[in-house]
Design an enzyme around this catalytic site. Structure first.
Site, short mmCIF file in Angstrom:
data_model
loop_
_atom_site.label_atom_id
_atom_site.label_comp_id
_atom_site.label_asym_id
_atom_site.label_seq_id
_atom_site.Cartn_x
_atom_site.Cartn_y
_atom_site.Cartn_z
N SER A 1 67.82 29.87 17.15
CA SER A 1 67.59 31.21 17.25
C SER A 1 67.38 31.52 19.02
O SER A 1 68.47 31.02 19.56
CB SER A 1 66.26 31.67 16.64
OG SER A 1 66.13 32.92 16.52
N TRP B 1 70.73 39.95 11.16
CA TRP B 1 70.51 40.27 12.65
C TRP B 1 71.18 39.40 13.50
O TRP B 1 71.52 39.73 14.80
CB TRP B 1 69.16 39.91 12.60
CG TRP B 1 68.41 40.44 13.86
CD1 TRP B 1 67.59 39.44 14.65
CD2 TRP B 1 68.38 41.80 14.43
NE1 TRP B 1 67.22 40.29 15.72
CE2 TRP B 1 67.51 41.66 15.59
CE3 TRP B 1 68.77 43.04 13.90
CZ2 TRP B 1 67.17 42.77 16.36
CZ3 TRP B 1 68.39 44.06 15.06
CH2 TRP B 1 67.50 43.81 16.01
N HIS C 1 67.21 33.17 8.16
CA HIS C 1 67.22 32.68 9.49
C HIS C 1 66.12 31.39 9.61
O HIS C 1 64.99 31.74 9.60
CB HIS C 1 66.45 33.81 10.36
CG HIS C 1 66.75 33.55 11.83
ND1 HIS C 1 67.69 33.64 12.52
CD2 HIS C 1 65.42 33.63 12.80
CE1 HIS C 1 67.19 33.31 13.85
NE2 HIS C 1 65.88 33.54 13.88
N LYS D 1 70.01 29.98 21.83
CA LYS D 1 70.59 30.36 22.96
C LYS D 1 70.43 29.50 24.27
O LYS D 1 71.20 29.08 24.94
CB LYS D 1 70.11 31.70 23.40
CG LYS D 1 69.98 33.05 22.21
CD LYS D 1 69.52 34.23 22.51
CE LYS D 1 68.33 35.13 21.50
NZ LYS D 1 69.58 35.64 20.46
C1 GTR Z 1 64.32 37.65 17.19
C2 GTR Z 1 65.44 37.98 18.17
C3 GTR Z 1 66.78 37.23 18.10
C4 GTR Z 1 66.28 35.62 17.79
C5 GTR Z 1 64.99 35.49 17.26
C6 GTR Z 1 64.23 34.32 16.97
O1 GTR Z 1 63.38 38.49 17.16
O2 GTR Z 1 65.89 39.44 18.29
O3 GTR Z 1 67.67 37.22 19.06
O4 GTR Z 1 66.09 35.01 19.23
O5 GTR Z 1 63.85 36.38 17.44
O6 GTR Z 1 64.25 33.54 18.27
O7 GTR Z 1 63.55 33.75 16.09
#
Ligand code: GTR
Length: 407
Positions: free
Chosen positions: A246, A337, A388, A250
């Site tokens: 996540s 997402w 996720h 990045k």
């Molecule tokens: C979310 C964000 C994503 C992702 C995620 C995470 O809220 O919008 O870009 O990075 O968090 O890190 O779990």
């Protein structure tokens, strides 16, 4: 009165922005044209790895730093490592556990980072995963000996499902993790406690438009862990892997772009401003992410919030920075997402760079079936069922890929 109007006007605009629904309809993604990856700023076509490595790659890396993730000043930082705890009898006797406190000193200040390392026993040279964690070192395992990270109150084992330590060790891999808050507390307004003062940036007012913030600080922490691992005799410096999930996905991609000592880079569900193409209007957008998480990126990035088409690059060019090293991108079916299809298309596009190295790309591949990884010479992808997350399925796929390709 004017102030009141301004306040309510601002509030309404903000609410309108947040209320704007994310698009999950593929037919509404819009038409987009990706920027030319294989043409230099002088209009020269990139036809060889030499032109790529000497001209185009540095140009793209500089754009990513100046516009999106920010730059890390090259200042001298003194680092010391202290082993706080070590055991040859961890994880049911199969592993060596070592906990190392890093102390960084620079610009008249100091910071600490706590790193938890598990290494398989009796392996002369093993590959290693470097992977920051979300909830503190103690959250990654039930192991009673693991010392809690300074900025985390999460209970022991709280996120252990994300850390397949048994599988990692029994596959002959070492793993090193640290709590990402150690280098930048993940919220707005925490520059002063972060590692940025070591770099000479003491507070938000001292940030330049292209100064790196949280993602740079997390990525920097990953490279510092690697500095230490590379001093160990039993770590194979040709098989160092960075993995992030996540926002830390990045981070892993940016760290991998900056630090070529990572021989393999894994993006797990990194999504918007990670592996996914920014020009696709699907799931999270640049507008949304820069509004919600302004401290992750450099300040310039938000100027593209409503115009991702104007960015002189797209995220496939971040992925291309990893070549000719190994690259794996993973998505999850229910993680809309993060735009799974946008992650795959981005990797497919990026994989063309490997042709400059005489390797095959993912051209000609279509979006794979769930739970069926697709691999080419140097790149891998899978979309797993579920949400996720980082699961044992993901770890198993990464290990199989590394077993086969990382030498
Ligand atoms: C979310 C964000 C994503 C992702 C995620 C995470 O809220 O919008 O870009 O990075 O968090 O890190 O779990």
């Amino acid at each position: 009165m004017n102030k009141m109007n301004l306040f309510f006007g601002g509030l309404i605009l903000t609410l309108a922005g947040f209320a704007q629904k994310a698009n999950y309809d593929e037919s509404m993604v819009g038409n987009y044209v990706l920027p030319e990856m294989f043409v230099t700023s002088n209009g020269q076509e990139v036809t060889t790895k030499k032109i790529w490595e000497t001209v185009r790659r540095p140009e793209i890396l500089a754009m990513l730093g100046n516009i999106e993730y920010g730059n890390i000043p090259q200042t001298h930082i003194k680092t010391t490592w202290q082993i706080l705890e070590e055991s040859n009898n961890a994880l049911g006797g199969k592993a060596i556990r070592r906990q190392v406190e890093f102390t960084f000193q620079g610009n008249g200040t100091s910071r600490k980072m706590l790193v938890l390392i598990y290494m398989p026993k009796n392996i002369k040279k093993c590959p290693v995963f470097v992977s920051p964690n979300f909830q503190g070192n103690q959250s990654t395992t039930e192991d009673e000996a693991v010392i809690a990270s300074q900025y985390s109150t999460y209970p022991r084992g709280h996120q252990k499902s994300r850390w397949s330590y048994e599988r990692i060790i029994s596959s002959g891999y070492a793993v090193a993790t640290f709590h990402y808050y150690d280098t930048y507390y993940d919220a707005q307004g925490h520059t002063t406690e972060s590692v940025l003062p070591l770099w000479g940036i003491n507070n938000d007012n001292e940030l330049q438009a292209s100064s790196g913030k949280a993602i740079c600080a997390w990525a920097w922490g990953c490279s510092r862990v690697l500095d230490y691992l590379l001093t160990l005799k039993n770590i194979d410096k040709k098989r160092c892997i960075i993995l992030g999930h996540s926002r830390l996905g990045k981070t892993a991609l940016w760290a991998g772009a900056l630090d070529k000592r990572f021989n393999m880079v894994i993006s797990n569900n990194s999504g918007c401003s990670g592996a996914a193409l920014s020009r696709r209007n699907y799931g999270e957008t640049v507008a949304r992410i820069t509004k919600t998480f302004p401290w992750w990126f450099c300040n310039t990035y938000s100027t593209y919030a409503d115009n991702p088409d104007k960015l002189p690059f797209d995220q496939h060019e971040l992925l291309a920075m990893i070549a000719p090293r190994l690259l794996y991108v993973a998505s999850a079916k229910e993680d809309r997402w993060a735009d799974p299809r946008g992650e795959f298309l981005s990797l497919k596009e990026a994989s063309k760079v490997y042709k400059l190295y005489g390797k095959n790309s993912l051209e000609g591949y279509s979006f794979p079936k769930e739970n069926e990884p697709v691999w080419q010479d140097c790149v891998g992808y899978h979309i797993r069922t579920g949400i996720h997350d980082v699961t044992d399925f993901d770890w198993a796929a990464y290990i199989r890929f590394a077993d086969e390709k990382l030498h």
